[in-house]
Design an enzyme around this catalytic site. Structure first.
Site, PDB file in Angstrom:
ATOM      1  N   THR A   1       0.821  -1.209   0.000  1.00 40.16           N
ATOM      2  CA  THR A   1       0.000   0.000   0.000  1.00 40.16           C
ATOM      3  C   THR A   1       0.853   1.255   0.000  1.00 40.16           C
ATOM      4  O   THR A   1       0.424   2.312  -0.476  1.00 40.16           O
ATOM      5  CB  THR A   1      -0.947  -0.014   1.214  1.00 40.16           C
TER       6      THR A   1
ATOM      7  N   TYR B   1       5.229 -12.626   4.445  1.00 40.79           N
ATOM      8  CA  TYR B   1       4.102 -11.968   3.782  1.00 40.79           C
ATOM      9  C   TYR B   1       3.774 -12.753   2.521  1.00 40.79           C
ATOM     10  O   TYR B   1       4.527 -12.736   1.552  1.00 40.79           O
ATOM     11  CB  TYR B   1       4.480 -10.519   3.469  1.00 40.79           C
TER      12      TYR B   1
ATOM     13  N   LYS C   1       1.782 -12.643   7.411  1.00 45.47           N
ATOM     14  CA  LYS C   1       0.660 -11.851   6.916  1.00 45.47           C
ATOM     15  C   LYS C   1       0.005 -12.646   5.802  1.00 45.47           C
ATOM     16  O   LYS C   1       0.637 -12.939   4.784  1.00 45.47           O
ATOM     17  CB  LYS C   1       1.133 -10.489   6.399  1.00 45.47           C
TER      18      LYS C   1
ATOM     19  N   ILE D   1      -3.504  -6.362   9.282  1.00 47.94           N
ATOM     20  CA  ILE D   1      -2.741  -5.278   8.653  1.00 47.94           C
ATOM     21  C   ILE D   1      -3.658  -4.743   7.561  1.00 47.94           C
ATOM     22  O   ILE D   1      -3.829  -5.367   6.516  1.00 47.94           O
ATOM     23  CB  ILE D   1      -1.401  -5.779   8.091  1.00 47.94           C
TER      24      ILE D   1
END
Length: 300
Positions: free
Chosen positions: A45, A140, A169, A210
């Site tokens: 992001t 991740y 994540k 998250i």
């Protein structure tokens, strides 16, 4: 990793496309004052793929400086989970060492994108990075972007064999993966990386989120997570359902295109600027975002 609710921060740019450091600091302080446990600079992001190495490090530095100098409402300090992902192990390693040196609480490392490593390659990549630092490491997994998944056996092997790999994540979109990871290793911390699945992941063994939506609505994301941690299923579900339309609108185009425009429309950033190859959202998307923000009484 002593945190549960966090936002994957956007990186605001000025009109000349340089990083707007003052706006970045303001956004982080807003996260602190609205109840988030942690912030995550320079992840997906945060447009890390189009930041220079120097800019990447500076964003981590700003996050750490801001969190150290600004107390939360409970007089504690918001944690920093620094994004250090790259498709070059050497670059991730360099960023990881830098993040640790300047005071990051933990690091988030996305799987290498484009080069599509084998499972053994992923194992060696993460092991090499984790062994270069002492702070906790979060894997991740986001195969829709990287082209390769950290398969469950690989993730479990990393957790079992590398002491400071503590969490993952999950942005695979698979609840089966989440339940499988939790079934085999209860102490392997799972964080939702899919806003639409936050509630489901939290009640399938997850311990935190998250969030992209958290840039705009940190208070509600924090409330949902806190309800889930107290096993208040119905209350958490009510908040998740309340956020449904917003979650949908913020992913109608490639993240972070909609969230940056939404933040601009809400008056939280001055410029909804993007670096190529990302471009501004379509007129239809802007109209949808305006309608959705009106629905949530963010704008009149």
């Amino acid at each position: 990793m002593q945190f549960h609710s966090s936002s994957a921060l956007i990186t605001p740019f000025k009109k000349d496309l340089s990083v707007d450091e003052a706006a970045y600091e303001t956004l982080i302080k807003r996260q602190i004052f609205q109840g988030m446990d942690a912030c995550v600079p320079v992840g997906t992001t945060g447009e890390s793929a189009t930041l220079t190495h120097k800019e990447h490090m500076r964003c981590i530095e700003i996050a750490i400086e801001t969190c150290k100098s600004t107390k939360t409402p409970s007089n504690s300090r918001m944690k920093v989970l620094a994004g250090v992902g790259s498709n070059a192990t050497s670059e991730s390693l360099s960023l990881a060492k830098f993040a640790q040196k300047i005071g990051a609480d933990a690091i988030l490392c996305v799987s290498p994108y484009y080069n599509r490593p084998t499972q053994q390659g992923l194992f060696e990549h993460y092991k090499t990075i984790a062994q270069s630092v002492e702070i906790p490491v979060m894997l991740y997994d986001v195969p829709s972007r990287t082209g390769v998944s950290i398969e469950v056996p690989t993730a479990l092997k990393l957790f079992r064999e590398v002491p400071n790999i503590k969490a993952i994540k999950e942005a695979s979109g698979s609840l089966k993966r989440v339940t499988e990871l939790h079934y085999y290793e209860k102490d392997f911390k799972i964080f939702s990386g899919e806003d639409s699945l936050n509630h489901s992941i939290m009640f399938s063994g997850g311990c935190g989120v998250i969030s992209v939506t958290g840039n705009l609505m940190p208070n509600l994301i924090s409330q949902m997570v806190n309800c889930a941690l107290k096993f208040e299923y119905q209350q958490a579900l009510e908040i998740q359902n309340k956020l449904f339309d917003l979650h949908q609108a913020l992913f109608v185009e490639t993240n972070p295109i909609p969230i940056k425009m939404a933040m601009h429309l809400a008056g939280l950033i001055e410029n909804p600027s993007y670096r190529l190859p990302l471009v501004a959202p379509s007129k239809e998307t802007i109209k949808l975002l305006e309608k959705t923000l009106q629905q949530y009484e963010v704008i009149a």
